[in-house]
Design a protein around this motif. Structure first.
Motif, PDB file in Angstrom:
ATOM      1  N   ALA A 145       0.979  -0.901  -0.220  1.00  7.72           N
ATOM      2  CA  ALA A 145       0.091   0.021  -0.040  1.00  7.72           C
ATOM      3  C   ALA A 145       1.133   1.407   0.018  1.00  7.72           C
ATOM      4  O   ALA A 145       0.731   1.865  -0.779  1.00  7.72           O
ATOM      5  CB  ALA A 145      -0.820   0.167   1.389  1.00  7.72           C
ATOM      6  N   VAL A 146       1.809   1.709   0.532  1.00  6.67           N
ATOM      7  CA  VAL A 146       2.685   2.795   0.587  1.00  6.67           C
ATOM      8  C   VAL A 146       3.876   3.191   0.024  1.00  6.67           C
ATOM      9  O   VAL A 146       3.355   3.666  -1.001  1.00  6.67           O
ATOM     10  CB  VAL A 146       4.157   2.334   1.933  1.00  6.67           C
ATOM     11  CG1 VAL A 146       5.100   3.629   1.878  1.00  6.67           C
ATOM     12  CG2 VAL A 146       3.200   2.460   3.115  1.00  6.67           C
ATOM     13  N   MET A 147       3.832   1.273  -1.084  1.00  5.25           N
ATOM     14  CA  MET A 147       5.006   2.182  -2.226  1.00  5.25           C
ATOM     15  C   MET A 147       3.720   2.102  -3.483  1.00  5.25           C
ATOM     16  O   MET A 147       3.868   2.693  -4.545  1.00  5.25           O
ATOM     17  CB  MET A 147       4.804   0.037  -3.059  1.00  5.25           C
ATOM     18  CG  MET A 147       5.698  -0.359  -2.090  1.00  5.25           C
ATOM     19  SD  MET A 147       6.628  -1.854  -2.646  1.00  5.25           S
ATOM     20  CE  MET A 147       5.781  -3.096  -2.539  1.00  5.25           C
ATOM     21  N   ASN A 148       1.907   1.455  -3.203  1.00  2.00           N
ATOM     22  CA  ASN A 148       0.885   2.205  -3.891  1.00  2.00           C
ATOM     23  C   ASN A 148       0.636   4.151  -4.330  1.00  2.00           C
ATOM     24  O   ASN A 148       0.326   4.171  -5.259  1.00  2.00           O
ATOM     25  CB  ASN A 148      -0.207   1.203  -3.805  1.00  2.00           C
ATOM     26  CG  ASN A 148      -1.130   1.785  -4.894  1.00  2.00           C
ATOM     27  OD1 ASN A 148      -1.167   1.119  -6.103  1.00  2.00           O
ATOM     28  ND2 ASN A 148      -1.764   2.502  -4.458  1.00  2.00           N
ATOM     29  N   GLU A 149       1.086   4.071  -3.022  1.00  2.00           N
ATOM     30  CA  GLU A 149       0.674   5.858  -2.874  1.00  2.00           C
ATOM     31  C   GLU A 149       2.442   6.522  -3.114  1.00  2.00           C
ATOM     32  O   GLU A 149       1.779   7.404  -3.464  1.00  2.00           O
ATOM     33  CB  GLU A 149       0.694   5.842  -1.694  1.00  2.00           C
ATOM     34  CG  GLU A 149      -0.291   5.121  -0.538  1.00  2.00           C
ATOM     35  CD  GLU A 149      -1.812   5.852  -1.233  1.00  2.00           C
ATOM     36  OE1 GLU A 149      -1.775   7.595  -1.666  1.00  2.00           O
ATOM     37  OE2 GLU A 149      -3.242   5.456  -1.391  1.00  2.00           O
ATOM     38  N   MET A 150       3.078   5.851  -3.117  1.00  2.00           N
ATOM     39  CA  MET A 150       4.176   6.011  -3.610  1.00  2.00           C
ATOM     40  C   MET A 150       4.368   7.197  -5.244  1.00  2.00           C
ATOM     41  O   MET A 150       5.683   8.027  -5.131  1.00  2.00           O
ATOM     42  CB  MET A 150       5.901   5.808  -3.305  1.00  2.00           C
ATOM     43  CG  MET A 150       5.566   5.838  -1.667  1.00  2.00           C
ATOM     44  SD  MET A 150       5.848   7.698  -0.914  1.00  2.00           S
ATOM     45  CE  MET A 150       7.321   7.618  -1.602  1.00  2.00           C
ATOM     46  N   HIS A 151       3.897   6.862  -5.770  1.00  2.00           N
ATOM     47  CA  HIS A 151       3.683   6.130  -6.937  1.00  2.00           C
ATOM     48  C   HIS A 151       3.766   7.767  -7.812  1.00  2.00           C
ATOM     49  O   HIS A 151       4.612   8.312  -9.207  1.00  2.00           O
ATOM     50  CB  HIS A 151       2.274   5.472  -8.087  1.00  2.00           C
ATOM     51  CG  HIS A 151       2.806   4.026  -8.948  1.00  2.00           C
ATOM     52  ND1 HIS A 151       3.847   3.909  -9.267  1.00  2.00           N
ATOM     53  CD2 HIS A 151       2.419   3.253  -8.100  1.00  2.00           C
ATOM     54  CE1 HIS A 151       4.078   2.447  -9.729  1.00  2.00           C
ATOM     55  NE2 HIS A 151       2.586   2.103  -8.872  1.00  2.00           N
ATOM     56  N   LYS A 398       3.613  -5.664  -8.627  1.00  2.46           N
ATOM     57  CA  LYS A 398       4.290  -5.291  -9.877  1.00  2.46           C
ATOM     58  C   LYS A 398       5.631  -4.728  -9.201  1.00  2.46           C
ATOM     59  O   LYS A 398       6.449  -4.176  -8.593  1.00  2.46           O
ATOM     60  CB  LYS A 398       3.706  -4.255 -10.309  1.00  2.46           C
ATOM     61  CG  LYS A 398       3.171  -2.780  -9.906  1.00  2.46           C
ATOM     62  CD  LYS A 398       2.219  -2.297 -10.396  1.00  2.46           C
ATOM     63  CE  LYS A 398       2.120  -0.973 -10.604  1.00  2.46           C
ATOM     64  NZ  LYS A 398       0.771  -0.730 -10.844  1.00  2.46           N
ATOM     65  N   ARG A 399       6.872  -4.167 -10.219  1.00  4.58           N
ATOM     66  CA  ARG A 399       7.712  -3.828  -9.505  1.00  4.58           C
ATOM     67  C   ARG A 399       7.175  -1.636  -9.785  1.00  4.58           C
ATOM     68  O   ARG A 399       6.764  -1.607 -10.212  1.00  4.58           O
ATOM     69  CB  ARG A 399       8.683  -3.731 -11.469  1.00  4.58           C
ATOM     70  CG  ARG A 399      10.229  -2.749 -11.250  1.00  4.58           C
ATOM     71  CD  ARG A 399      10.232  -2.885 -12.248  1.00  4.58           C
ATOM     72  NE  ARG A 399      10.953  -4.636 -13.004  1.00  4.58           N
ATOM     73  CZ  ARG A 399      10.454  -5.195 -14.199  1.00  4.58           C
ATOM     74  NH1 ARG A 399       9.695  -4.525 -14.392  1.00  4.58           N
ATOM     75  NH2 ARG A 399      10.451  -6.364 -14.371  1.00  4.58           N
ATOM     76  N   VAL A 400       8.098  -2.024  -8.955  1.00 12.58           N
ATOM     77  CA  VAL A 400       8.001   0.170  -8.510  1.00 12.58           C
ATOM     78  C   VAL A 400       9.296   0.637  -8.572  1.00 12.58           C
ATOM     79  O   VAL A 400      10.062   0.487  -7.656  1.00 12.58           O
ATOM     80  CB  VAL A 400       7.354   0.236  -7.199  1.00 12.58           C
ATOM     81  CG1 VAL A 400       7.085   1.697  -6.531  1.00 12.58           C
ATOM     82  CG2 VAL A 400       5.581  -0.545  -7.306  1.00 12.58           C
ATOM     83  N   PRO A 401       9.623   2.033  -8.916  1.00 11.02           N
ATOM     84  CA  PRO A 401      11.023   2.087  -9.276  1.00 11.02           C
ATOM     85  C   PRO A 401      11.391   2.767  -8.057  1.00 11.02           C
ATOM     86  O   PRO A 401      10.491   3.222  -7.302  1.00 11.02           O
ATOM     87  CB  PRO A 401      10.827   3.410 -10.692  1.00 11.02           C
ATOM     88  CG  PRO A 401       9.563   2.620 -11.144  1.00 11.02           C
ATOM     89  CD  PRO A 401       8.709   1.946 -10.250  1.00 11.02           C
ATOM     90  N   GLY A 402      12.081   2.580  -7.450  1.00  7.51           N
ATOM     91  CA  GLY A 402      12.859   2.994  -6.210  1.00  7.51           C
ATOM     92  C   GLY A 402      12.891   2.128  -5.349  1.00  7.51           C
ATOM     93  O   GLY A 402      13.732   2.356  -4.573  1.00  7.51           O
ATOM     94  N   PHE A 403      12.397   1.202  -5.272  1.00  9.00           N
ATOM     95  CA  PHE A 403      11.998  -0.114  -4.690  1.00  9.00           C
ATOM     96  C   PHE A 403      12.893  -0.981  -5.121  1.00  9.00           C
ATOM     97  O   PHE A 403      12.129  -1.738  -5.448  1.00  9.00           O
ATOM     98  CB  PHE A 403      10.873  -0.428  -3.911  1.00  9.00           C
ATOM     99  CG  PHE A 403      10.345   1.221  -3.465  1.00  9.00           C
ATOM    100  CD1 PHE A 403      10.256   0.428  -2.112  1.00  9.00           C
ATOM    101  CD2 PHE A 403       8.861   1.449  -3.727  1.00  9.00           C
ATOM    102  CE1 PHE A 403       9.503   1.653  -1.306  1.00  9.00           C
ATOM    103  CE2 PHE A 403       9.051   3.098  -3.383  1.00  9.00           C
ATOM    104  CZ  PHE A 403       9.188   2.717  -1.821  1.00  9.00           C
TER     105      PHE A 403
END
Length: 515
Positions: A145-151, A398-403
């Protein structure tokens, strides 16, 4: 007029009366219309206290079974060396209590306001293990959820957040007890966010704060004005239409909450249910006739087009948010109405879904018997006799740039758990239902019973007339005269005794005429 004639006339009059009345009642269907109207009135919330009582406190036991997907190879999956492998854990079964509260009739009894809080009690005898002991490895939904909010943030900010989360020891997968994952635990990442944003709850659980709470405030139609509207939702949380989907049709609140339906169902109609947990309405179509505890029922189930892709069912384009951002067949993204992680719902084991979702996860075995949602409804009363509501909760990984933890990930809809909510009519309610259906079957046949009685009397009348005619024929037989072999000159012919002609007819002698 003799007594026999009176009996014949009376039988004829009664026979004619019964035949005429029976034919008239049969043609006009008076009894059928009467019993139908009675059932329509009986199965309404405003007219029948027994129905209202059952609606407020349902006597039918409801069971909620939870099945979880335990990930056995999280390291290999994150390293890109293998697709995820899961094993199913469950069921963990809870008895569900769902009384309606704050029941208030509105607009002269044509509508009713109510809330529907649900509470759950664990049933160890119907479960495979102890949820407070059994461990489960599953995707870390708060992290996702945190990664999703960081988009929307820059790559630099995302990298800093990733390093900070890594320093806390938080990983992409977590291992917790079934009880913690279901009912809530204090999550370290959520707790840290809580210190920065107090509105963020520091506890996480799939059913956290859902034991003893309701899904919203509903206003239902009672069926007083129109029996076809019985149980239909007028408003949910004060609104008649949602606003998070991308079309007006998708935002409509259609149908009932799934607990009641109108009387006299047809095999050709579609039944609509508003599912608050799915944030949308769905429709069910007739499948086949069945029987539950001796009660006839129609089985309705969601057809494949309910979760079909927009190219198969254009009406589903409105569930793509933003417009055009659509998933494949058999899955629905509901994160638009649930802030946080990118949550996707489907049927268990991706039943009726695109094959690519099934093949992406080792351990998926969809089948109709275990994973289909259906309702068995008595067509006369519209009452659910048996119900199985099955839904699966998934999360998009899924792939999240920065993570860097996600650098080997391809977009995967990852199964978390599924529920099997079941209910079957109890024996007392089944007995009452069968009695009502027996009355409904007998009363419309009264004209046939009357016609049958008239036919029997007609046969009796024919028999009486035939016997009466036979007796008259016997009375009307003519006399006969035997020929004497003696001559006229015989002295015997000149005796003083008069000659007799013939013998006796009906016990009365007939005098011979003199020459």
């Amino acid at each position: 007029m003799t007594r026999r004639s009176c009996a014949i006339y009376a039988t004829g009059i009664v026979c004619a009366f019964l035949l005429i009345v029976g034919i008239v009642l049969l043609v006009t269907q008076v009894f059928q219309i009467m019993i139908n109207e009675r059932i329509k009135k009986e199965i309404t919330l405003a007219e029948n206290s027994r129905v209202l009582s059952s609606w407020i406190n349902p006597p039918v036991p409801v069971y909620m079974q939870y099945f979880f997907f335990n990930v056995t190879n999280p390291e290999e999956f994150l390293a890109g060396r293998a697709k995820p492998h899961v094993t199913q854990m469950g069921p963990y079964t809870y008895r569900e209590y769902r009384p309606r509260e704050n029941v208030t009739f509105l607009e002269n009894g044509t509508k009713v306001f109510a809330t529907n809080p649900k509470s759950f009690v664990f049933l160890p005898d119907m479960s495979v293990g102890d949820p407070e002991v059994d461990l489960l490895t599953t995707p870390n939904i708060p992290f996702i959820a945190v990664m999703n909010e960081m988009h929307s943030y820059s790559f630099f900010v995302r990298t800093l957040v990733s390093v900070f989360i890594k320093s806390m020891g938080v990983e992409m997968f977590m291992t917790r007890t079934v009880h913690e994952f279901l009912w809530g635990f204090k999550d370290p990442l959520m707790a840290k966010l809580h210190t920065l944003k107090p509105e963020v709850d520091e506890y996480f659980g799939l059913m956290y704060k859902k034991n003893g709470t309701h899904e919203g405030e509903f206003v239902f139609h009672t069926g007083e004005k129109n029996y076809m509207d019985y149980g239909k939702i007028e408003t949910w949380n004060g609104i008649r239409q949602m606003n998070w989907w991308s079309s007006d049709q998708s935002n409509m609140i259609n149908g009932t909450d799934g607990s009641v339906f109108h009387t006299f169902l047809s095999r050709k109609e579609l039944l609509y249910i508003f599912a608050a947990d799915l944030c949308r309405s769905i429709h069910l179509a007739y499948v086949n006739d069945t029987e539950v505890k001796g009660i006839p029922a129609f089985r309705f189930a969601p057809p494949p087009d309910v979760l079909a892709a927009p190219d198969e069912n254009p009406n589903n384009a409105g569930f793509c948010v933003p417009a055009g951002d659509c998933l494949g067949k058999g899955v629905l993204k509901v994160s638009v109405c649930r802030e946080g992680a990118p949550i996707v719902v489907s049927f268990p084991h991706f039943y009726q879904a695109d094959r690519k979702y099934i093949d992406a996860i080792e351990g998926m075995n969809p089948n109709k018997e275990e994973h289909e949602t259906y309702l068995d409804l008595n067509p006369t009363t519209g009452v659910p006799i048996r119900a199985c509501k099955r839904a699966q909760l998934n999360v998009i990984m899924k792939r999240v740039p920065g993570f860097p933890q996600t650098k080997f990930l391809n977009e995967t809809i990852f199964p978390i758990m599924y529920v099997n909510e079941t209910a079957t009519i109890d024996d007392d309610s089944a007995t009452q239902m069968k009695t009502l259906l027996l009355i409904e079957k007998i009363v419309p046949n009264f004209p046939m019973i009357i016609l049958g009685m008239g036919t029997i009397l007609l046969l009796v009348l024919i028999l009486l007339v035939c016997r009466n005619r036979q007796r008259k024929t016997t009375k009307d037989d003519t006399a006969y005269t035997p020929v004497s072999n003696k001559s006229d000159d015989s002295p015997e012919t000149h005796t003083n005794q008069p000659l007799k002609n013939g013998s006796y007819i009906a016990m009365s002698p007939v005098e011979a005429q003199k020459c």
